[in-house]
Write a protein that holds these residues in place. Sequence first.
Motif, mmCIF file in Angstrom:
data_model
loop_
_atom_site.group_PDB
_atom_site.id
_atom_site.type_symbol
_atom_site.label_atom_id
_atom_site.label_comp_id
_atom_site.label_asym_id
_atom_site.label_seq_id
_atom_site.Cartn_x
_atom_site.Cartn_y
_atom_site.Cartn_z
ATOM 1 N N ASP A 375 40.954 37.418 -5.234
ATOM 2 C CA ASP A 375 40.388 36.470 -5.972
ATOM 3 C C ASP A 375 39.213 36.732 -6.505
ATOM 4 O OD1 ASP A 375 42.685 35.042 -4.536
ATOM 5 O OD2 ASP A 375 41.215 33.683 -3.087
ATOM 6 N N PHE A 376 38.856 36.480 -7.736
ATOM 7 C CA PHE A 376 37.629 36.818 -8.324
ATOM 8 C C PHE A 376 37.446 35.632 -9.424
ATOM 9 C CE2 PHE A 376 40.342 40.532 -7.903
ATOM 10 C CZ PHE A 376 39.633 41.377 -7.196
ATOM 11 N N THR A 377 36.009 35.439 -9.262
ATOM 12 C CA THR A 377 35.222 34.613 -10.205
ATOM 13 C C THR A 377 34.615 35.306 -11.240
ATOM 14 O OG1 THR A 377 35.213 32.721 -8.704
ATOM 15 C CG2 THR A 377 33.779 32.730 -10.618
ATOM 16 N N LEU A 378 34.787 35.621 -12.457
ATOM 17 C CA LEU A 378 33.851 36.187 -13.547
ATOM 18 C C LEU A 378 32.937 35.361 -14.215
ATOM 19 C CD1 LEU A 378 36.573 38.106 -12.839
ATOM 20 C CD2 LEU A 378 36.419 38.853 -15.280
ATOM 21 N N VAL A 379 31.853 36.014 -14.234
ATOM 22 C CA VAL A 379 30.571 35.148 -14.850
ATOM 23 C C VAL A 379 30.037 35.806 -15.870
ATOM 24 C CG1 VAL A 379 30.594 33.550 -12.773
ATOM 25 C CG2 VAL A 379 28.945 35.425 -13.051
ATOM 26 N N ASP A 380 29.491 35.067 -16.986
ATOM 27 C CA ASP A 380 28.566 35.837 -17.964
ATOM 28 C C ASP A 380 27.095 35.164 -17.725
ATOM 29 O OD1 ASP A 380 27.274 36.415 -20.128
ATOM 30 O OD2 ASP A 380 28.930 35.983 -21.497
ATOM 31 N N MET A 381 26.180 35.778 -17.066
ATOM 32 C CA MET A 381 25.011 35.387 -17.021
ATOM 33 C C MET A 381 24.320 35.386 -18.189
ATOM 34 S SD MET A 381 25.023 34.565 -13.804
ATOM 35 C CE MET A 381 23.560 33.886 -13.736
ATOM 36 N N ALA A 382 24.579 35.862 -19.225
ATOM 37 C CA ALA A 382 23.830 35.839 -20.664
ATOM 38 C C ALA A 382 24.364 34.762 -21.485
ATOM 39 C CB ALA A 382 24.182 37.131 -21.558
ATOM 40 N N LYS A 383 25.442 33.754 -20.867
ATOM 41 C CA LYS A 383 25.848 32.700 -21.507
ATOM 42 C C LYS A 383 25.063 31.440 -21.262
ATOM 43 C CE LYS A 383 30.320 30.793 -23.165
ATOM 44 N NZ LYS A 383 31.772 30.984 -23.210
ATOM 45 N N SER A 384 24.404 30.596 -22.325
ATOM 46 C CA SER A 384 23.796 29.557 -22.343
ATOM 47 C C SER A 384 24.925 28.461 -22.685
ATOM 48 C CB SER A 384 22.513 29.586 -23.047
ATOM 49 O OG SER A 384 22.030 28.134 -22.738
ATOM 50 N N ARG A 385 24.931 27.437 -22.072
ATOM 51 C CA ARG A 385 26.082 26.474 -22.502
ATOM 52 C C ARG A 385 25.559 24.973 -21.936
ATOM 53 N NH1 ARG A 385 32.587 26.914 -22.276
ATOM 54 N NH2 ARG A 385 33.120 24.646 -22.370
ATOM 55 N N GLY A 403 25.201 16.876 -20.574
ATOM 56 C CA GLY A 403 23.963 16.981 -21.204
ATOM 57 C C GLY A 403 23.202 17.972 -20.552
ATOM 58 N N THR A 404 23.096 18.543 -19.421
ATOM 59 C CA THR A 404 22.543 19.676 -18.729
ATOM 60 C C THR A 404 23.033 20.932 -19.409
ATOM 61 O OG1 THR A 404 22.242 18.328 -16.911
ATOM 62 C CG2 THR A 404 22.017 20.646 -16.579
ATOM 63 N N THR A 405 22.046 21.696 -19.766
ATOM 64 C CA THR A 405 22.141 23.178 -20.440
ATOM 65 C C THR A 405 21.946 24.075 -19.189
ATOM 66 O OG1 THR A 405 21.430 22.383 -22.575
ATOM 67 C CG2 THR A 405 21.460 24.568 -21.932
ATOM 68 N N VAL A 406 22.690 24.823 -19.042
ATOM 69 C CA VAL A 406 22.738 25.976 -18.041
ATOM 70 C C VAL A 406 22.638 27.300 -18.543
ATOM 71 C CG1 VAL A 406 23.828 24.479 -16.354
ATOM 72 C CG2 VAL A 406 25.254 25.982 -17.569
ATOM 73 N N GLN A 407 22.346 28.299 -17.575
ATOM 74 C CA GLN A 407 22.102 29.833 -17.982
ATOM 75 C C GLN A 407 23.059 30.253 -17.224
ATOM 76 O OE1 GLN A 407 20.337 31.107 -20.886
ATOM 77 N NE2 GLN A 407 21.695 33.001 -20.091
ATOM 78 N N GLY A 408 23.963 30.746 -17.560
ATOM 79 C CA GLY A 408 25.383 31.590 -16.803
ATOM 80 C C GLY A 408 26.388 30.404 -16.661
ATOM 81 N N TRP A 409 27.511 31.144 -16.939
ATOM 82 C CA TRP A 409 28.798 30.347 -17.087
ATOM 83 C C TRP A 409 30.068 31.267 -16.564
ATOM 84 C CZ3 TRP A 409 29.011 25.264 -18.346
ATOM 85 C CH2 TRP A 409 30.063 24.693 -18.888
#
Length: 439
Positions: A375-385, A403-409
């Motif tokens: 089981d793995f969750t792959l995340v992009d910490m450079a991605k803002s969304r 409407g909340t902008t987060v850094q990491g996805w």
Amino acid sequence: MTAFYDLIIRGGTLVLPWGLVQADVAATGGRIVTLAPTAGAEAAEVVNATGLHVLPGLIDAHTHLRDSPEVENISTGTRAAVLGGLAAVFDMPNGNPSITTRALLDAKKDLAATSAWCDLGLYVGAARTNIPDLATLEQEAGVSAVKVFAGSSTGDLLIESDELLEAVMRSGRRRIAYHSEDEYRLRERKHLFHEGMPYASHMEWRDVEAAFLGTRRLMALARKTGRPAHILHVSTAEELDYLADYRDIATVEVLLNHLTQWAPDAYDRLGPYAVMNPPIRDKRHMEAAWAAVRDGMVDVVGSDHAPHARAAKERPWPLCAAGLTGVQTIVPLMLDHVSAGRLSLQRLADLMCAGPARVYGIRGKGRIARGYDADFTLVDMAKSRTIEESWIASPCGWSPFVGTTVQGWPVATIIRGQAVMREDEVLGAPRGQLVRFAA
């Protein structure tokens, strides 16, 4: 001879208990085989994780998946979960009907077998009518724990008296999960509040003492009976300080909401979409929750995903439904907290994978290690969304975090070696299985 696997994830940074390690990982038959496949090894599927962090498959151990196609069900809730980067969720028992018997539990398992997109744990509800059966029910396959509503429930699921609580604790031996608010205090003070008062009245009625008194009573009974306790959604500084003296018998959950939202801001901005139990409180309690995360007091972070139809949410207080969506947004928001420096990726993996494994006795999940489920969750910490309403998969269609902008996805979810989500696309067919627990 060339090694061949079902899956190889190459080029990512693995989030391991001992640190962040640039390494590959290979899996066969749904389980991790090695963290060091050779450069020439081949696989049926090779995932390029360059620039990504590879976490163990994250778990939300506190969800209410409902039983309503218009609001939420196992299919839609677990679909939302994998879109949000979760590999497993645990579903609370207070649906329609409440899960209090083996027959009802079996029926829910049958439904999950064909509709769950991620792996699933199921709580059994403690009721006045099933206390003698709890010791057997908690041993059933797929049961994460017995859930006790010591406050904030209705009908047969409400176990408010010390006499009944002690009887529950003496039936069985696994750790019990508690909603800890003192029902008697809530009843005594209800006359002080009336329809049409501001939504922030919710935190005044369900005040700090209602939560703290409930937890003090539960700890006294847990010590008396020797029965391990897991206090869900701890929301006050007073409880967190008090529970430090009960770590021999108690574990602690804090919600994403109590780490992210505070009063009066949440009520001013969101109105009924800030109403939940226990309530969102002022910044003193949020800061105490973060201090508890830093000093190791918190074992688990969950969402308490509890969707309702918009019409039910938008009624005047106190007629509005209490509960917020969260299963799809908990991972992006926790990643944003990582980006802000409030915790590390390793601590996130502990709170949402290793922590649930310790508290609930999960077999085969909890870390990236040989022999564990792949089981793995792959995340992009450079991605803002920005979280958008159109992304929310739950039929209720709303989130307090739109409407909340987060850094990491989260960009991919892999369960037992099979990719079930990649870049916002849910893949294949539902293949969730029951989570395995130690007896």
